[in-house]
Design a protein around this motif. Structure first.
Motif, PDB file in Angstrom:
ATOM      1  N   GLU A 116       0.851  -1.205   0.000  1.00 39.19           N
ATOM      2  CA  GLU A 116       0.000   0.000   0.000  1.00 39.19           C
ATOM      3  C   GLU A 116       0.883   1.250   0.000  1.00 39.19           C
ATOM      4  N   LEU A 117       1.962   1.230   0.803  1.00 45.46           N
ATOM      5  CA  LEU A 117       2.856   2.391   0.879  1.00 45.46           C
ATOM      6  C   LEU A 117       3.574   2.615  -0.446  1.00 45.46           C
ATOM      7  N   LEU A 118       3.928   1.506  -1.111  1.00 45.27           N
ATOM      8  CA  LEU A 118       4.602   1.610  -2.403  1.00 45.27           C
ATOM      9  C   LEU A 118       3.641   2.075  -3.493  1.00 45.27           C
ATOM     10  N   GLY A 119       2.347   1.943  -3.213  1.00 40.98           N
ATOM     11  CA  GLY A 119       1.345   2.397  -4.167  1.00 40.98           C
ATOM     12  C   GLY A 119       1.152   1.460  -5.334  1.00 40.98           C
ATOM     13  N   LYS A 120       1.592   0.215  -5.158  1.00 36.99           N
ATOM     14  CA  LYS A 120       1.449  -0.726  -6.270  1.00 36.99           C
ATOM     15  C   LYS A 120       1.289  -2.144  -5.733  1.00 36.99           C
ATOM     16  N   GLN A 121       0.334  -2.865  -6.300  1.00 38.17           N
ATOM     17  CA  GLN A 121       0.127  -4.262  -5.921  1.00 38.17           C
ATOM     18  C   GLN A 121      -0.007  -5.091  -7.184  1.00 38.17           C
ATOM     19  N   VAL A 122       0.833  -6.098  -7.327  1.00 36.82           N
ATOM     20  CA  VAL A 122       0.728  -7.030  -8.458  1.00 36.82           C
ATOM     21  C   VAL A 122       0.149  -8.328  -7.908  1.00 36.82           C
ATOM     22  N   LEU A 123      -1.103  -8.611  -8.240  1.00 36.87           N
ATOM     23  CA  LEU A 123      -1.758  -9.798  -7.690  1.00 36.87           C
ATOM     24  C   LEU A 123      -1.472 -11.020  -8.556  1.00 36.87           C
ATOM     25  N   LEU A 124      -1.488 -12.207  -7.925  1.00 36.59           N
ATOM     26  CA  LEU A 124      -1.336 -13.452  -8.679  1.00 36.59           C
ATOM     27  C   LEU A 124      -2.556 -13.642  -9.580  1.00 36.59           C
ATOM     28  N   SER A 125      -2.342 -14.322 -10.697  1.00 35.89           N
ATOM     29  CA  SER A 125      -3.460 -14.567 -11.620  1.00 35.89           C
ATOM     30  C   SER A 125      -4.374 -15.661 -11.059  1.00 35.89           C
ATOM     31  N   GLY A 126      -5.560 -15.766 -11.638  1.00 39.66           N
ATOM     32  CA  GLY A 126      -6.497 -16.815 -11.255  1.00 39.66           C
ATOM     33  C   GLY A 126      -5.893 -18.193 -11.438  1.00 39.66           C
ATOM     34  N   GLU A 127      -5.122 -18.356 -12.511  1.00 35.18           N
ATOM     35  CA  GLU A 127      -4.505 -19.656 -12.795  1.00 35.18           C
ATOM     36  C   GLU A 127      -3.465 -20.001 -11.715  1.00 35.18           C
ATOM     37  N   ASP A 128      -2.642 -19.022 -11.346  1.00 35.63           N
ATOM     38  CA  ASP A 128      -1.641 -19.245 -10.279  1.00 35.63           C
ATOM     39  C   ASP A 128      -2.328 -19.616  -8.967  1.00 35.63           C
ATOM     40  N   VAL A 129      -3.415 -18.908  -8.666  1.00 35.33           N
ATOM     41  CA  VAL A 129      -4.129 -19.157  -7.406  1.00 35.33           C
ATOM     42  C   VAL A 129      -4.754 -20.557  -7.421  1.00 35.33           C
ATOM     43  N   GLU A 130      -5.323 -20.960  -8.582  1.00 37.00           N
ATOM     44  CA  GLU A 130      -5.895 -22.308  -8.702  1.00 37.00           C
ATOM     45  C   GLU A 130      -4.869 -23.370  -8.336  1.00 37.00           C
ATOM     46  N   LYS A 131      -3.647 -23.204  -8.868  1.00 36.82           N
ATOM     47  CA  LYS A 131      -2.577 -24.185  -8.595  1.00 36.82           C
ATOM     48  C   LYS A 131      -2.241 -24.230  -7.100  1.00 36.82           C
TER      49      LYS A 131
END
Ligand SMILES: [Zn+2]
Length: 269
Positions: A198-213
């Motif tokens: 949040e402080l860095l002002g950027k969030q790269v979330l895992l994809s749906g496919e990565d989360v499924e695995k």
């Protein structure tokens, strides 16, 4: 001198459980997860009895004789002191989750900050968190020491092993006390990582496919609880962009967008 480590597993003598609860009390106090006499810890001794930390004592200063044994309705069976007024939420978890034998409640500052902001820790930011906890929801506020507190947790305890309690703190549970403590430590650690993004002002979330695995691996390792209560648990990259990802605009860009919207609105009238 009490030991500074505890062993995994739940099959132990009552004396061992007493020492373990005191050790975890010192850990949650020493790590700053509680202040003053906050927090409470319990272990299910057998199908009818719970061993719990008492009220009005620092969890960093407990000795085995300070602990209290109650039945599963919270009636004291033995002990000089009295159980915490928050014991009801521990008993709720034991009644709904036969797989759970230990509960930890604390107010770790970063995770409690998220709870006070009403923000769940539910974004797929860190693979280990998806693997271990899935995501961490926020239960709505309930007055401590009243049945309200348990009512707010009730819809969530079946589905999650770590829950933020709005404007209050965190509760975690596990098949043994070491696991319940680790989940508290993991929740606070993840809250700090999330705060840094949040402080860095950027969030790269895992994809749906990565989360499924990761979720499939979670089931393979046998660490999965029942299916999560919400479809967006955790929120993936695709889910975030579909549901309104947070973006940054300058003041000039924002003013231009507003002016444009007003201009279009006037043109339509
Ligand atoms: Zn509390």
């Amino acid at each position: 001198m009490l030991p500074e480590s505890i062993s995994p597993g739940h099959v132990k003598s009552e004396d061992e459980h007493r020492r373990d609860v005191c050790t975890v009390g010192r850990w949650i106090h020493g790590r700053g997860f509680v202040a003053s006499t906050d927090g409470n810890i319990s272990v299910r001794l057998d199908p009818h009895r719970v061993l719990t930390s008492p009220t009005a004592i620092s969890k960093g200063m407990m000795t085995p004789d300070d602990l209290v044994i109650t039945d599963l309705r919270g009636r004291k069976l033995s002990g000089q002191r009295n159980p915490s007024s928050e014991l009801a939420m521990h008993l709720l978890i034991y009644s709904r989750r036969p797989d759970i034998n230990a509960v930890c409640h604390a107010h770790p500052p970063t995770a409690t900050g998220y709870a006070a902001a009403g923000m769940p820790l539910n974004k797929a930011l860190v693979s280990e968190i998806v693997l271990s906890l899935g995501c961490i929801p926020v239960a709505r506020y309930g007055t401590p020491g009243t049945p309200e507190l348990s009512e707010t947790l009730e819809p969530l305890v079946q589905h999650y092993d770590a829950i933020l309690m709005a404007n209050h703190g965190v509760v975690t549970c596990g098949q043994d006390l070491l696991t319940a403590f680790f989940r508290m430590e993991t929740t606070e650690h993840f809250a700090r990582v999330a705060l840094v993004t949040e402080l860095l002002g950027k969030q790269v979330l895992l994809s749906g496919e990565d989360v499924e695995k990761l979720l499939a691996a979670r089931v393979r390792y046998g660490s999965a609880t029942a299916a999560p209560a919400g479809p967006e648990c955790p929120v993936t990259a695709e889910g975030a962009s579909a549901s309104g990802e947070r973006i940054h605009v300058t003041r000039e860009e924002l003013e231009a967008l507003i002016e444009e919207a007003v201009r279009r609105d006037r043109a339509r009238r």
